[in-house]
Design an enzyme around this catalytic site. Structure first.
Site, short mmCIF file in Angstrom:
data_model
loop_
_atom_site.label_atom_id
_atom_site.label_comp_id
_atom_site.label_asym_id
_atom_site.label_seq_id
_atom_site.Cartn_x
_atom_site.Cartn_y
_atom_site.Cartn_z
N GLY A 254 0.86 -1.18 0.00
CA GLY A 254 0.00 0.00 0.00
C GLY A 254 0.89 1.23 0.00
O GLY A 254 2.10 1.12 -0.18
N SER A 255 0.30 2.38 0.22
CA SER A 255 1.10 3.61 0.24
C SER A 255 0.22 4.80 0.61
O SER A 255 -0.99 4.76 0.46
CB SER A 255 1.73 3.91 -1.13
OG SER A 255 2.52 2.85 -1.60
N ASN A 256 0.88 5.85 1.08
CA ASN A 256 0.27 7.18 1.17
C ASN A 256 1.08 8.12 0.30
O ASN A 256 2.30 7.95 0.15
CB ASN A 256 0.31 7.75 2.60
CG ASN A 256 -0.31 6.82 3.61
OD1 ASN A 256 -1.39 6.31 3.41
ND2 ASN A 256 0.40 6.61 4.71
N ASN A 535 -4.60 4.70 -1.19
CA ASN A 535 -5.01 3.42 -1.76
C ASN A 535 -6.49 3.25 -1.99
O ASN A 535 -6.92 2.22 -2.51
CB ASN A 535 -4.46 2.23 -0.96
CG ASN A 535 -2.97 2.27 -0.78
OD1 ASN A 535 -2.47 2.17 0.34
ND2 ASN A 535 -2.24 2.47 -1.86
N ARG A 563 -7.48 5.54 6.83
CA ARG A 563 -6.20 6.13 6.44
C ARG A 563 -6.41 7.24 5.42
O ARG A 563 -5.72 8.28 5.46
CB ARG A 563 -5.27 5.04 5.91
CG ARG A 563 -3.86 5.49 5.63
CD ARG A 563 -2.88 4.31 5.66
NE ARG A 563 -3.32 3.19 4.89
CZ ARG A 563 -3.10 3.02 3.58
NH1 ARG A 563 -2.45 3.95 2.90
NH2 ARG A 563 -3.52 1.93 2.95
#
Length: 829
Positions: A254-256, A535, A563
């Site tokens: 995943g990622s931000n 995501n 998130r």
């Protein structure tokens, strides 16, 4: 209610230059003559934490320096990867060992992995792509860089010798060998298709028609009618696959990412926060470098191991990053089979014969001798047959299911990153994404010196328009497509009617390759305040300007993950000055501070109600699962956890995380007992107001208390005493938390080779600020450090920085590099 209370943090890492060569320019990629660099000598300048700054006169030289330096740090991981893509793991390591061909760790056996890659190698999939002209094949400069990479890797191996490799993981191993350019392209291709591998690989290599076995055999299937066997209903099939996809997504990358434009930056024109959540082990580790060809390119950041380019980083004018997108890179086609000859399938009223392929791989036997395993693998006009999705059966009875992978013919990603490395502004970024359509399953978030912030989900996407989906989805496909659309972060998976050739992904003349969605139909947004992604789909890249797009790319008007809410609120409150920090707008200092505040959106929404539920338990007792649990000790611990943070010293955070998992129970966030349900008109703040009177809340808390007590973990344990990893005998605390609690700094603990480690989480974190003039101001930290070699000095040095909440101030200009007190120079004559 105030979202946060900030307290004093550890000071940022200060890397003080002790010497400056006055003959060097303040910025720019000029070769420092004082370092003894010639125009034809690729040179590696190492600064603090083993970060290489590679300079050369051409792309081949740049690749040579990259190949040498990355092999020095990670040759065992790379050699293991080349072993995998050449389908030789079973030959050297045995068939029953574990392989990691996709996003996650140890998802299949060596034998299944070998069969999967051997089939592609027999079909010359990668060789055919290399031979194509750009944009579908590699551009000449890409080929030069890869040619140089091979020379650099092999040079390091020759100088060191296999028996003298310091990493015990491959020292003296027979499978460590010089590599070829084909090895590198095969590795790149494996990375590009990894979004499909974990989901479908086992089902493809084990697919066998009724009455036949997937066991080693070269015999054709029997033509007799298959024995009757019960088939699951469309509802059962769709639900099982949906749930498996949701679990898989939680356990994978995943990622931000947050890009801030001129209206959101204090003292600058644009800023970027890159925070990918990538694996901490294996082929998907990232590695940091700066790559410079004077007058042509100057780019700094990180790439997946073995990619002689920067995948996430910045140059003099643009900074960009990627996040995992909500696009399924594959689709399934349901083909009706002949009950008397199930390797025939019906298309447009005509029976067609599946193609069969004998795939053989060498296998090491228990006595050390070699044998061979051969399987018959099957395919249709749409692609290979699979009989399972993430272990959930797709029976080959009345019909079979074929796989089409949008990235199987994609080496364009190499061209994509080559051009991103040289982009001049966000419009260049958009143009690169549209003309290559090479990004495999990622969003792109970028900012530039001009003050623009870009979000773009322009990638290799199946050409499934809403009308095409409506016309061609099977009954199971409709259920699965609609169910996955309603799950945050889970891509909508299609199952199309393979009986009609018109249901194949059509060719769009505006797309770069057949079967791809027109890039102009894919979402993008440029703003001067901010855009971001965590995501979820593109819908709320900025809530002030919701986006629309084909449903194959994700959901709209649906709940966002916690998130995503945390990322948006962090941006809005900082720009508006409502977060308790001084001033308004982002600076490098407060951007770093906000990420490592480790604030939990779940706690913001639910902690007070949870404490009330705890305090309301009669005599502090809750009967759950046949156990009478005294929860009274938990109440003051949670009540005292006022910062809602997952920093190393926090007490109560581990208890809350365990409670939250019990409460979720695998459900979507909107299924919890909220008093205020989700409202598409207020998606950042809803749902909210947890029902403190709900038995589900009390029961979840009781289960968490019982679980921690049974594990011998104090309810008020510091996070640093629980969440830590061991490096060379030293235990290093790790702050942050799992994605489900709504913390931006995601870390996912798990067992790796029987030991507790972080399996996924914050990896290469970078913060970049542009001003109207001068070089970009950048700091970063590679959470797991540069090298996977336990004997390297850079095995855990940045991990300790990450643990302490510290960052590395980047050395980007020639002045900065030359002034490093740790400077070491390697000239590759």
């Amino acid at each position: 209610m105030a979202r946060r209370r900030f307290r004093a943090r550890l000071p940022m890492a200060a890397l003080t230059a002790v010497a400056v060569l006055s003959t060097l320019a303040a910025s720019g990629p000029r070769v420092p003559e004082a370092a003894g660099l010639g125009p034809d000598k690729p040179t590696i300048r190492y600064t603090e934490y083993g970060i290489p700054h590679i300079i050369a006169s051409d792309w081949a030289g740049l690749g040579t320096g990259y190949g040498y330096a990355v092999a020095k740090d990670n040759i065992c991981t790379l050699a293991d990867t080349y072993l995998m893509v050449n389908a030789q793991r079973s030959r050297y390591l045995g068939p029953d060992g574990k392989a990691s061909p996709g996003e996650r760790q140890n998802t299949t056996t060596n034998l299944n992995s070998d069969l999967y890659f051997q089939r592609m190698n027999d079909d010359r999939v990668v060789e055919r792509l290399i031979d194509q002209p750009a944009p579908n094949g590699p551009e000449p400069e890409v080929k030069e860089a890869i040619r140089g990479y091979v020379q650099g890797y092999n040079r390091y191996l020759a100088e060191t010798g296999v028996n003298n490799i310091s990493d015990p993981a491959c020292r003296g191993a027979a499978w460590v060998r010089p590599i070829t350019e084909l090895d590198v392209y095969r590795h790149a291709h494996a990375e590009i298709i990894m979004g499909t591998a974990d989901v479908l690989l086992d089902g493809e290599v084990n697919a066998a028609p009724p009455g036949a076995s997937a066991a080693p055999s070269a015999k054709a299937p029997s033509a007799k009618a298959p024995s009757p066997s019960p088939s699951p209903s469309p509802e059962e099939t769709a639900t099982k696959i949906r749930d498996a996809l949701a679990v898989s997504r939680q356990q994978s990358m995943g990622s931000n990412a947050l890009a801030v434009g001129s209206q959101g930056v204090s003292g600058g024109t644009g800023m970027l926060l890159a925070n990918p959540h990538f694996p901490w082990q294996g082929k998907n580790r990232m590695w940091q470098s700066q790559l410079t060809i004077p007058g042509k390119a100057n780019v700094s950041g990180a790439s997946l191991l073995g990619f002689p380019a920067v995948n996430i980083g910045h140059n003099d004018d643009v900074a960009w990053t990627h996040t995992v997108a909500t696009v399924a890179p594959f689709g399934l086609f349901d083909v009706q089979v002949d009950p008397l000859n199930p390797t025939k399938y019906l298309v447009d009223g005509t029976w067609q014969q599946m193609t069969s392929q004998q795939v053989g791989v060498d296998v090491r036997k228990p006595d050390g001798s070699l044998g061979q395993v051969t399987r018959t693998l099957w395919a249709t006009r749409y692609g290979p047959i699979t009989t399972s999705v993430l272990g959930n059966p797709l029976p080959w009875v009345v019909s079979a299911h074929a796989v089409r992978d949008v990235n199987m013919d994609n080496l364009r990603a190499l061209n994509t990153w080559f051009h991103l490395d040289q982009a001049k502004d966000v419009n260049d970024v958009v143009n690169t994404l549209e003309t290559t359509e090479g990004v495999p399953f990622f969003n792109t978030i970028a900012t530039d010196r001009k003050g623009n912030a870009l979000y773009a989900d322009i990638q290799a996407t199946p050409n499934i328009t809403d009308a095409h989906a409506q016309s061609c989805l099977t009954m199971t496909g409709q259920l699965l497509f609609n169910q996955t659309l309603r799950l945050p972060n889970v891509p909508p998976v299609s199952i199309f009617d393979g009986k009609r050739s018109a249901c194949d992904w059509p060719h769009d003349p505006n797309a770069v390759a057949p079967g791809l969605l027109d890039p102009h139909k894919q979402p993008r947004l440029i703003r001067s305040d901010f855009v971001g992604n965590a995501n979820d789909s593109a819908w709320l890249a900025n809530p002030a300007q919701p986006l629309s797009f084909p449903r194959v790319m994700g959901d709209t008007a649906a709940p966002r993950s916690l998130r995503t809410q945390e990322l948006i609120l962090t941006a809005q409150n900082r720009i508006n000055g409502n977060d308790g920090l001084p001033g308004r707008g982002f600076t490098p200092e407060n951007m770093r501070q906000l990420l490592f505040a480790d604030n939990s959106r779940a706690a913001d929404l639910a902690l007070n109600a949870t404490v009330s539920a705890c305090q309301g338990a009669p005599f502090g007792l809750v009967l759950v699962d046949g156990n009478l649990v005294n929860v009274s000790e938990a109440c003051p611990i949670l009540a005292a956890w006022k910062d809602h943070d997952f920093t190393a010293d926090s007490r109560g955070s581990w208890l809350f995380e365990n409670y939250w998992f019990q409460l979720l129970g695998g459900q979507a966030i909107e299924k919890l007992p909220w008093r205020v349900p989700f409202d598409a008109k207020d998606p950042v703040h809803t749902p909210n107001s947890l029902d403190s009177g709900s038995s589900a809340v009390r029961d979840a808390l009781a289960r968490a208390v019982l679980a921690l007590r049974n594990a011998g973990v104090p309810l008020n344990a510091r996070l640093a005493d629980i969440q830590k990893i061991t490096r060379n005998g030293e235990q290093i605390p790790i702050h942050g938390a799992v994605s489900e609690v709504g913390v931006l700094n995601v870390v996912t603990p798990g067992l790796v080779d029987g030991k507790l480690d972080i399996t996924f989480g914050s990896s290469f974190i970078q913060q970049v600020r542009f001003t109207a003039e001068g070089p970009p101001q950048t700091s970063s930290v590679l959470a797991y450090s540069q090298s996977a070699n336990p004997n390297s000095p850079h095995y855990a040095d940045q991990t300790k920085l990450f643990s302490a909440g510290q960052w590395v101030t980047e050395r980007f200009t020639e002045n900065d590099i030359a002034a490093s007190p740790a400077l070491e120079i390697k000239v590759l004559d």
